[in-house]
Design a protein around this motif. Structure first.
Motif, PDB file in Angstrom:
ATOM      1  N   ILE A 165       7.728  39.260   3.190  1.00  0.00           N
ATOM      2  CA  ILE A 165       9.109  39.748   3.108  1.00  0.00           C
ATOM      3  C   ILE A 165      10.054  38.698   2.536  1.00  0.00           C
ATOM      4  O   ILE A 165      11.096  39.024   1.981  1.00  0.00           O
ATOM      5  N   ARG A 168      10.897  39.444  -0.949  1.00  0.00           N
ATOM      6  CA  ARG A 168      11.493  40.756  -1.240  1.00  0.00           C
ATOM      7  C   ARG A 168      12.852  40.569  -1.910  1.00  0.00           C
ATOM      8  O   ARG A 168      13.647  39.711  -1.495  1.00  0.00           O
ATOM      9  N   THR A 239       8.569  48.521   3.423  1.00  0.00           N
ATOM     10  CA  THR A 239       8.406  47.307   4.219  1.00  0.00           C
ATOM     11  C   THR A 239       7.683  47.682   5.503  1.00  0.00           C
ATOM     12  O   THR A 239       8.121  48.582   6.230  1.00  0.00           O
ATOM     13  N   TRP A 261       5.986  45.484   1.005  1.00  0.00           N
ATOM     14  CA  TRP A 261       6.315  44.171   1.548  1.00  0.00           C
ATOM     15  C   TRP A 261       5.936  44.133   3.020  1.00  0.00           C
ATOM     16  O   TRP A 261       6.027  45.147   3.710  1.00  0.00           O
TER      17      TRP A 261
END
Length: 338
Positions: A165, A168, A239, A261
């Motif tokens: 993440i 991201r 995510t 992610w």
């Protein structure tokens, strides 16, 4: 610091009666009781010029105090209580959503609206019984006392570094455009069944996916089936936590042309919208039940209820309303470009 005032006690009233009958002055009685003579004078005048009665004075005091008690707005026979009860139990709205709606309906009449704290207080002061049980079970967490539950996330080493993440794009973090989702599974009894949950970050729009098991292959099929129904511009990224059910992420990315992610271990706040939604969904998909019995039609109904609730973070609009505006805006931009 000034001494806090206290009302005359029953013993003080009895002394006042005895000493008045003996002809003792109010100044002397006040010195004996540690009270101001003016306090005793008001007490005597309050009950007429005749013989002072401690018993009658105490009864009058209790009657005055009862009239000073603030009247409860949420009484079981009232229309306001019925509105709160129906939206809480039948519509499954939260106390905050109910309070906000009442403020919008009655902006100029404070007697016809209550705060969410008043609603919570009314629920918890009820004696044990069927009504209290129904009200408590209608709350998001279904708990008899308020508080937050701790959650954890398990770390997995199979997550590629480039899909963490931390890499991201920032516009996803800022919730600037729609199409970026948070996903998870909620488990049924003995972790043998599950339902896939998807929450769009900007609009908080919810999509639920029936799963034929808790394996990676079942998650791949379930998420693919439901996300393919979304317009392409609403399939930008997903995510997810580090659950092993998404080890087929590469196939999911190819099927949906979507970025994936992965959140960090022990960091549920990185998928806060999804974590919150999972808690809300436990009203309809409680722990300890076999979620394999939940049909996609039922899950669509639950998602519709969730998307029809006003949300504070959306300015008390519903996710369905916000999502509809995003779709209209996208279509208008496409029309202008063409």
């Amino acid at each position: 610091m000034a001494k806090q005032y206290s009302h005359l006690s029953a013993e003080e009233r009895a002394v006042l009666q005895l000493e008045r009958n003996r002809g003792t002055s109010l100044q002397e009685i006040g010195r004996r009781l540690g009270r101001s003579a003016s306090t005793l004078s008001r007490e005597v005048r309050r009950h007429g010029d005749g013989i002072y009665s401690a018993h009658d004075a105490a009864g009058s005091y209790r009657a005055r105090r009862s009239r000073c008690v603030r009247r409860r707005k949420l009484v079981e026979e009232g229309e306001l209580f019925q509105f709160v009860h129906d939206h809480l139990v039948f519509e499954r709205w939260s106390p905050q959503q109910i309070a906000a709606t009442l403020r919008a309906m009655q902006p100029d009449d404070a007697s016809q609206r209550v705060s969410h704290e008043t609603i919570y207080a009314a629920i918890y002061v009820y004696p044990r019984g069927g009504l209290k049980k129904a009200l408590v079970e209608a709350l998001r967490q279904g708990k008899p006392s308020r508080g937050r539950r701790r959650t954890t996330a398990a770390g997995r080493s199979w997550v590629p570094e480039q899909l963490r993440i931390v890499h991201r794009p920032e516009d996803i973090e800022q919730r600037l455009v729609p199409g970026h989702w948070e996903g998870d599974l909620i488990k049924g009894a003995f972790n043998r069944s599950c339902v896939g949950t998807l929450v769009e970050r900007k609009t908080r729009f919810v999509v639920l996916c029936r799963m034929d098991g808790c394996t990676a292959e079942a998650a791949l099929e379930g998420f693919t089936r439901q996300m393919r129904k979304l317009p392409a511009f609403l399939r930008e990224s997903l995510t997810y936590d580090r659950g092993s059910e998404l080890t087929c992420y590469e196939a999911l990315m190819q099927r949906l042309n979507i970025d994936v992610w992965f959140a960090d271990p022990h960091a549920p706040w990185q998928r806060g919208s999804n974590e919150n939604t999972n808690g809300l969904l436990r009203q309809f998909l409680p722990k300890g039940v076999d979620l394999s019995q939940a049909s996609q039609e039922y899950l669509n109904h639950v998602a519709k209820l969730m998307n029809g609730r006003p949300r504070k973070t959306l300015g008390w609009a519903t996710p369905a309303q916000v999502m509809e505006r995003e779709i209209i805006d996208f279509k208008s931009r496409v029309a202008l470009d063409s």
